[in-house]
Write a protein that holds these residues in place. Structure first.
Motif, PDB file in Angstrom:
ATOM      1  N   THR A  45      54.534  71.481 -12.451  1.00 47.22           N
ATOM      2  CA  THR A  45      55.307  70.280 -12.159  1.00 47.22           C
ATOM      3  C   THR A  45      55.681  70.199 -10.687  1.00 47.22           C
ATOM      4  OG1 THR A  45      56.286  70.494 -14.357  1.00 47.22           O
ATOM      5  CG2 THR A  45      57.340  68.944 -12.860  1.00 47.22           C
TER       6      THR A  45
ATOM      7  N   ALA B 164      58.364  68.338  -8.523  1.00 50.73           N
ATOM      8  CA  ALA B 164      59.596  67.566  -8.668  1.00 50.73           C
ATOM      9  C   ALA B 164      60.132  67.202  -7.292  1.00 50.73           C
ATOM     10  CB  ALA B 164      60.639  68.378  -9.426  1.00 50.73           C
TER      11      ALA B 164
ATOM     12  N   LEU C 271      63.797  67.855 -11.033  1.00 48.03           N
ATOM     13  CA  LEU C 271      63.581  69.254 -11.395  1.00 48.03           C
ATOM     14  C   LEU C 271      64.389  69.600 -12.648  1.00 48.03           C
ATOM     15  CD1 LEU C 271      62.206  71.891 -10.846  1.00 48.03           C
ATOM     16  CD2 LEU C 271      63.985  72.441  -9.164  1.00 48.03           C
TER      17      LEU C 271
ATOM     18  N   PRO D  38      59.274  77.127 -14.411  1.00 44.43           N
ATOM     19  CA  PRO D  38      59.688  77.167 -13.006  1.00 44.43           C
ATOM     20  C   PRO D  38      58.682  77.914 -12.127  1.00 44.43           C
ATOM     21  CG  PRO D  38      61.403  78.087 -14.443  1.00 44.43           C
ATOM     22  CD  PRO D  38      60.278  77.701 -15.324  1.00 44.43           C
TER      23      PRO D  38
ATOM     24  N   ALA E  31      56.410  75.401 -10.802  1.00 46.98           N
ATOM     25  CA  ALA E  31      57.038  74.159 -10.339  1.00 46.98           C
ATOM     26  C   ALA E  31      57.305  74.254  -8.842  1.00 46.98           C
ATOM     27  CB  ALA E  31      58.355  73.927 -11.088  1.00 46.98           C
TER      28      ALA E  31
ATOM     29  N   LEU F 257      59.406  72.251  -5.600  1.00 46.72           N
ATOM     30  CA  LEU F 257      60.424  71.245  -5.252  1.00 46.72           C
ATOM     31  C   LEU F 257      60.055  70.581  -3.937  1.00 46.72           C
ATOM     32  CD1 LEU F 257      63.275  69.945  -5.820  1.00 46.72           C
ATOM     33  CD2 LEU F 257      64.149  71.615  -4.176  1.00 46.72           C
TER      34      LEU F 257
ATOM     35  N   ASP G  89      70.232  69.901  -4.586  1.00 44.65           N
ATOM     36  CA  ASP G  89      68.797  69.915  -4.893  1.00 44.65           C
ATOM     37  C   ASP G  89      68.248  71.341  -4.769  1.00 44.65           C
ATOM     38  OD1 ASP G  89      68.746  67.103  -5.129  1.00 44.65           O
ATOM     39  OD2 ASP G  89      68.371  66.855  -2.981  1.00 44.65           O
TER      40      ASP G  89
ATOM     41  N   ALA H  23      66.735  74.401  -7.624  1.00 35.66           N
ATOM     42  CA  ALA H  23      65.464  75.140  -7.475  1.00 35.66           C
ATOM     43  C   ALA H  23      65.695  76.644  -7.441  1.00 35.66           C
ATOM     44  CB  ALA H  23      64.747  74.684  -6.213  1.00 35.66           C
TER      45      ALA H  23
ATOM     46  N   ALA I 136      66.685  77.965 -11.014  1.00 36.67           N
ATOM     47  CA  ALA I 136      65.743  77.746 -12.128  1.00 36.67           C
ATOM     48  C   ALA I 136      65.228  79.074 -12.649  1.00 36.67           C
ATOM     49  CB  ALA I 136      64.577  76.882 -11.647  1.00 36.67           C
TER      50      ALA I 136
ATOM     51  N   VAL J 220      62.008  78.413  -8.402  1.00 36.22           N
ATOM     52  CA  VAL J 220      60.709  77.746  -8.578  1.00 36.22           C
ATOM     53  C   VAL J 220      59.657  78.470  -7.754  1.00 36.22           C
ATOM     54  CG1 VAL J 220      61.730  75.486  -9.051  1.00 36.22           C
ATOM     55  CG2 VAL J 220      61.159  76.113  -6.683  1.00 36.22           C
TER      56      VAL J 220
END
Ligand SMILES: *Cc1c(COP(=O)(O)O)cnc(C)c1O
Length: 443
Positions: free
Chosen positions: A98, A100, A106, A116, A119, A121, A130, A134, A137, A143
Motif C-alpha cells: 500500500t 498511503a 495509512l 506495514p 506500506a 508513507l 502523519d 507510520a 504501525a 512502515v
C-alpha cells in the motif's frame, strides 16, 4: 425512423466496462454477475459498483507482471485512488502493498489489513501526526519506507524517532526529476516547478542533510512524474533521470500509468508497462535493485462503474440529460476535463446525441458531452464506466449532496462496502444549531 438509427444494448462498447460486464438474454447490463438495474432497485442511485472479481484479477496481473520480470519488486496500491477499506483490503489480499499519503490513508490501510512491512508513507507536507502513524504501525516496527519530500520531514522523523527511542527509520528521497509529463497540467508532478519532491539541483544537498541524521536511514530514491500517462517513454525517461544521481539499492518509480476512458483511447497494458519499467530500471539503475511501483488509477479505474438514474431531460439547443449525481460523485470531468463514455442501459430506441449533466448548481457540472444513446427518458438508467479512480476519492457534499454507496458485485451477489451517506451523517458535526432541530427536519 430508419432502422439504422435505432440503438440498444448491443451498441454499448463493453471494452471500456469492467472485465466481467456482459449483457443477459434480455439485453440487461450485468456487472459481477448482477444486473445493474437490480442493484439500483435494491440500493438506490447513484452508486459506485465495484467489479470485485475483475479488481482481484487486475491486482494479480499487476503483481505477477512485475514479479515475473523482476523478483525483487513490490506493487503498492496507491490508496488515494479509492480510499475505501474494503478495496484496499482486496488489493492487500491479492498480494499488493500500500502507498498511503499522510496519516489518514495509512490508518485506513492498516485497519483494512495492509501489511506495514509493505506500506510506504508519501506526502508533501507530513505533520508530526502523519509521521507518528507510520512510525507506530505494526507494533512499532513502522512502515517499510517513509518518503522524504522536504527537509522538514528529515527533522521531524529524526526528532520523533528519538522520542520513540527508535532504530534508524528507513526512508526514500522523493526527487523531482525535471520531467514535464505529457498529461493534464494538474496531473503533472515531476517537473522542476512542482510542489512535490526535491528539485534535481538540490538533491545532492538533501542526501547530505539526511545522512547527517543518525536516526534517518536513506535507502533509495522515489519519483512520481504524473498521472494518466499513456506514453511509456516517460517511464524510461524517469529511470534515466534517476540514474543522474548517486546509486542506491532501492527505487520507487511511483504510479501514473494511464487507462482507456473512452473507446477511442489507446493505453498500454499492465504487462507492457511492467516490461518497459523493468527494462529501463535494469538498463539505468541496476539488475538487482529493490523496485517499487505505486499504481492507483490503472489498478482501479476500469473495475468500477457509477450507476445513475435520469431525473429530467431538457430538449433545446442541446439535449441535456440530467442525472441524480454529477460533480458530487465525479470531479474528474470538472477538474481535468476527463472524457467518459456513459451508456443508457437496458433499453433500445432511436439514437440521440445528448449531454449528460449533473444535478449540482454549477455550469461545469457535466459528466459527458455529445454522447450517442437511445433517446433517454426520465427514470432510465445511465452507467458511466471507468469511474474507479479518484471519483469516490473526491466525492463531496456540494449542495449538501449525500455521497453514494460503494457496492461490491461478484458472482451474482452484491455487498455494501460503504453505505450511502445520510443527512444525519452530514449534520452530526454541527454544534450551534441543536441536533434535535437538525434531525427533526429530515423526518
Ligand atoms: C497519486 C500518486 C500515485 C498514484 O498515481 P496513479 O496515477 O493513480 O497511478 C502514486 N504515487 C504517488 C506518490 C502519488 O502521489
Amino acid at each position: 425512423m430508419n432502422r439504422d438509427d435505432r440503438i440498444g444494448p448491443a451498441d454499448i462498447d463493453l471494452s471500456v466496462h469492467p472485465e466481467t460486464a456482459r449483457l443477459d438474454a434480455d439485453g440487461r447490463l450485468l456487472v459481477g454477475g448482477c444486473a445493474v438495474a437490480d442493484i439500483v432497485a435494491e440500493h438506490g442511485s447513484p452508486a459506485y459498483i465495484v467489479d470485485e472479481e475483475a479488481l482481484r484479477r487486475t491486482v494479480r496481473r499487476y503483481v505477477s507482471a512485475f514479479r515475473d520480470r523482476h523478483p525483487r519488486s513490490h506493487v503498492l496500491f496507491a490508496a488515494k485512488s479509492f480510499p475505501a477499506a474494503s478495496v484496499i483490503g482486496i488489493t492487500a489480499d491479492e498480494g499488493c502493498g500500500t502507498d498511503a499519503v499522510a496519516g489518514g490513508e495509512l490508518r485506513l490501510a492498516l485497519a483494512a489489513g495492509a501489511d506495514p512491512a509493505r506500506a510506504v508513507l508519501n506526502g508533501n507536507a507530513k505533520t508530526d501526526d502523519d509521521i507518528l502513524v507510520a512510525l507506530r504501525a505494526g507494533d512499532g516496527r513502522g512502515v517499510r519506507y517513509i518518503v522524504i519530500d522536504n527537509l522538514d520531514d528529515v527533522e521531524r522523523i529524526a526528532r520523533l524517532a528519538a522520542e520513540l527511542d527508535r532504530d534508524p527509520v528507513p526512508v526514500l528521497l522523493r526527487v523531482s526529476p525535471s520531467l514535464q509529463a505529457h498529461t493534464h497540467e494538474a496531473l503533472a508532478t515531476g517537473h522542476d516547478a512542482s510542489k512535490f519532491g526535491i528539485p534535481s539541483a538540490q538533491v545532492e544537498d538533501a542526501i547530505r542533510a539526511i545522512r547527517a541524521e543518525r536516526l534517518v536511514d536513506l535507502r533509495g530514491l522515489h519519483a512520481h512524474v504524473g498521472s494518466q500517462l499513456l506514453d511509456l517513454d516517460q517511464f524510461d525517461a524517469e529511470a534515466a533521470a534517476l540514474a543522474e544521481f548517486e546509486r542506491f539499492g532501492v527505487y520507487d518509480l511511483g504510479g501514473g500509468l494511464g487507462v482507456r476512458y473512452v473507446p477511442g483511447d489507446e493505453a498500454p497494458t499492465i504487462e507492457e508497462y511492467a516490461e518497459r519499467i523493468v527494462r529501463a530500471v535494469h538498463r539505468h539503475l541496476g539488475d538487482d535493485v529493490e523496485l517499487l511501483v505505486e499504481p492507483g488509477r490503472s489498478m482501479i479505474a476500469r473495475n468500477v462503474v457509477t450507476a445513475y438514474r435520469v431525473v429530467t431531460v431538457k430538449r433545446g439547443m442541446r439535449t441535456h440529460v440530467a442525472v441524480d449525481g454529477g460533480m458530487g460523485d465525479n470531479l474528474e470531468v470538472a477538474l481535468y476535463g476527463q472524457p467518459f463514455a456513459p451508456a443508457v442501459i437496458d433499453r433500445s430506441g432511436p439514437a440521440e446525441i445528448v449531454d449528460i449533466v449533473g444535478k449540482h448548481c454549477e455550469s461545469g457540472d457535466y459528466l459527458a458531452r455529445d454522447v450517442r444513446v437511445p433517446r433517454p427518458e426520465v427514470g432510465d438508467l445511465v452507467v458511466i464506466p471507468v469511474t474507479g479512480a479518484y471519483c469516490y476519492t473526491m466525492s463531496n457534499n456540494f449542495n449538501t449532496n449525500l455521497r453514494p454507496p460503494v457496492l461490491l458485485a461478484r458472482d451474482g451477489r452484491t455487498r455494501v462496502a460503504v453505505r450511502r451517506e445520510t443527512f444525519e451523517d452530514l449534520v452530526r458535526r454541527e454544534q450551534i444549531v441543536s441536533q434535535e432541530a437538525l434531525l427533526g427536519v429530515s423526518a
